[in-house]
Each structure stands twice: as C-alpha cells, then as structure tokens.
Motif scaffolding. Sequence first.
Motif, PDB file in Angstrom:
ATOM      1  N   VAL A 128      55.089  38.288  38.123  1.00 48.87           N
ATOM      2  CA  VAL A 128      55.441  37.202  39.042  1.00 48.87           C
ATOM      3  C   VAL A 128      56.649  36.436  38.518  1.00 48.87           C
ATOM      4  CG1 VAL A 128      54.651  35.028  40.062  1.00 48.87           C
ATOM      5  CG2 VAL A 128      53.129  37.021  40.029  1.00 48.87           C
ATOM      6  N   HIS A 157      50.158  32.241  38.778  1.00 48.51           N
ATOM      7  CA  HIS A 157      50.704  33.111  37.741  1.00 48.51           C
ATOM      8  C   HIS A 157      52.061  32.599  37.259  1.00 48.51           C
ATOM      9  CE1 HIS A 157      47.724  36.232  37.515  1.00 48.51           C
ATOM     10  NE2 HIS A 157      47.854  36.582  38.784  1.00 48.51           N
ATOM     11  N   THR A 164      47.793  32.550  44.326  1.00 43.27           N
ATOM     12  CA  THR A 164      47.648  33.274  43.057  1.00 43.27           C
ATOM     13  C   THR A 164      49.016  33.537  42.440  1.00 43.27           C
ATOM     14  OG1 THR A 164      45.645  34.314  43.904  1.00 43.27           O
ATOM     15  CG2 THR A 164      46.660  35.340  41.979  1.00 43.27           C
ATOM     16  N   SER A 165      49.984  33.872  43.277  1.00 36.94           N
ATOM     17  CA  SER A 165      51.345  34.081  42.787  1.00 36.94           C
ATOM     18  C   SER A 165      51.871  32.800  42.150  1.00 36.94           C
ATOM     19  CB  SER A 165      52.248  34.526  43.939  1.00 36.94           C
ATOM     20  OG  SER A 165      53.581  34.630  43.507  1.00 36.94           O
ATOM     21  N   GLN A 210      50.350  40.348  34.899  1.00 35.97           N
ATOM     22  CA  GLN A 210      50.620  39.818  36.237  1.00 35.97           C
ATOM     23  C   GLN A 210      51.487  38.564  36.177  1.00 35.97           C
ATOM     24  OE1 GLN A 210      46.943  39.611  38.479  1.00 35.97           O
ATOM     25  NE2 GLN A 210      47.370  41.647  39.311  1.00 35.97           N
ATOM     26  N   ALA A 211      51.290  37.731  35.175  1.00 37.57           N
ATOM     27  CA  ALA A 211      52.141  36.548  35.022  1.00 37.57           C
ATOM     28  C   ALA A 211      53.586  36.977  34.771  1.00 37.57           C
ATOM     29  CB  ALA A 211      51.623  35.666  33.885  1.00 37.57           C
ATOM     30  N   ARG A 216      51.522  29.596  35.041  1.00 33.15           N
ATOM     31  CA  ARG A 216      50.997  30.052  33.750  1.00 33.15           C
ATOM     32  C   ARG A 216      52.113  30.665  32.902  1.00 33.15           C
ATOM     33  NH1 ARG A 216      46.629  34.947  33.085  1.00 33.15           N
ATOM     34  NH2 ARG A 216      46.356  34.783  30.844  1.00 33.15           N
ATOM     35  N   ALA A 217      52.944  31.501  33.529  1.00 39.54           N
ATOM     36  CA  ALA A 217      54.031  32.164  32.804  1.00 39.54           C
ATOM     37  C   ALA A 217      55.016  31.147  32.248  1.00 39.54           C
ATOM     38  CB  ALA A 217      54.748  33.150  33.721  1.00 39.54           C
TER      39      ALA A 217
END
Length: 198
Positions: free
Chosen positions: A156, A184, A180-181, A152-153, A187-188
């Motif tokens: 996005v 992510h 949440t987007s 998911q990361a 995080r990415a």
Amino acid sequence: MRELLTSAGLLLDFSDFLGAVELQPMSEADLVRAAQRGDTAAFEELYRQHVARVYGLCLRMCANPAKAEDLTQEAFIRAWQKLGSFRRQSTFRTWLHRLTVNLVLGNLRSTGRWESHLTAIDSLPERGDGGAGAKSEVALDLERAISQLPPQARMVFVLHDIEGYKHREIASLCDLAVGTSKAHLHRARKQLREVLKR
C-alpha cells in the motif's frame, strides 16, 4: 554532361550533406508504433528506457531482488505480447506501469501468500559508486526501511506514496476495503518514521 550540369549548379553532390545529417532518436510514440508493427529493435529500445523503473517498482512491491528480476522480465514479455492492445490513450510508461503492478499483484495472489519474509539488508542492491553523498545514503536507508515493512503495508505504501495510486484504486487492485488500505498506509508511515529515527 555531368560536369556541365555541376558547373551550372544544376547537379548537386549530396554525399557531403548526407554525411552531415544526424539521425534523430525516435520518440517514444514512434518506438511504440514501430514495435506494434513487429520491430524488435524498437521494443529493445523501449526496454532499455524503462527496465530500471520497472525493476525498481517490482523490487519495492515484492522486496526480493531475485523475484523482482523475474517479474521485470515477465512484465516485458507480457508487454510485447499485449502491445497490440495498447491504444495510446495514456503514455506507454503509464500503460507499462499498470501492467507491471497487475503482474506483481497477480503473482502474489497466485502463490497464495504475500511475501512474509524480510529481505536481508545486505541483499539489497547498492546504489551509486560507493562514494555517494548523504542524499543517496538517505535514499538507501529509505529503501531498506521500506523493505522491512509488513508485506501489505509495504504494498500500500509503495502504490500510494511512491506510485501515486488513490486508495480506491489500491483497494480494487489488492482486494482490500478502502479503510483497510488507509490503515495499512498509516501503519507503514508510522513504522518508517520509527525505523528512520534510529
């Protein structure tokens, strides 16, 4: 009579002129119009112009070369089937891009899972001619780093930073909350910085 007209300059020989005229390549809009009328050669030209970009998008989103090839083919099959619904309110490239993103996301949803495995670095296609310079090596390193992100990361990151979608669009496409987007994406980016520092 023909000689008389030619000597008077009234009869022209167009064969030399026609041989000198080069056919101009059709514009994308002309190709789309022709393909909408059922011209498969025009659609084949659209395919040639866009296949590399569509494949790259699929590969970044699913991080699986074989699946990316299948999704690329499916994207063009759907494009051919839905070409009649294309109203030219955007460019064909934009329309095809949106169709491809929706196809990949739909595929991920229908399998009931986001891709959980990591693509082996060795299985990623090589770029260039092997004598690539530092710039292409950095690009390949980035591609490999992106492929290692959690699914998911990665999705996005690709949609936001590479394809230019806004968080509310990503949230809608991926069935996520906007927050949440954003999480992510954060995080990415953090993981990419760590991987690329090595």
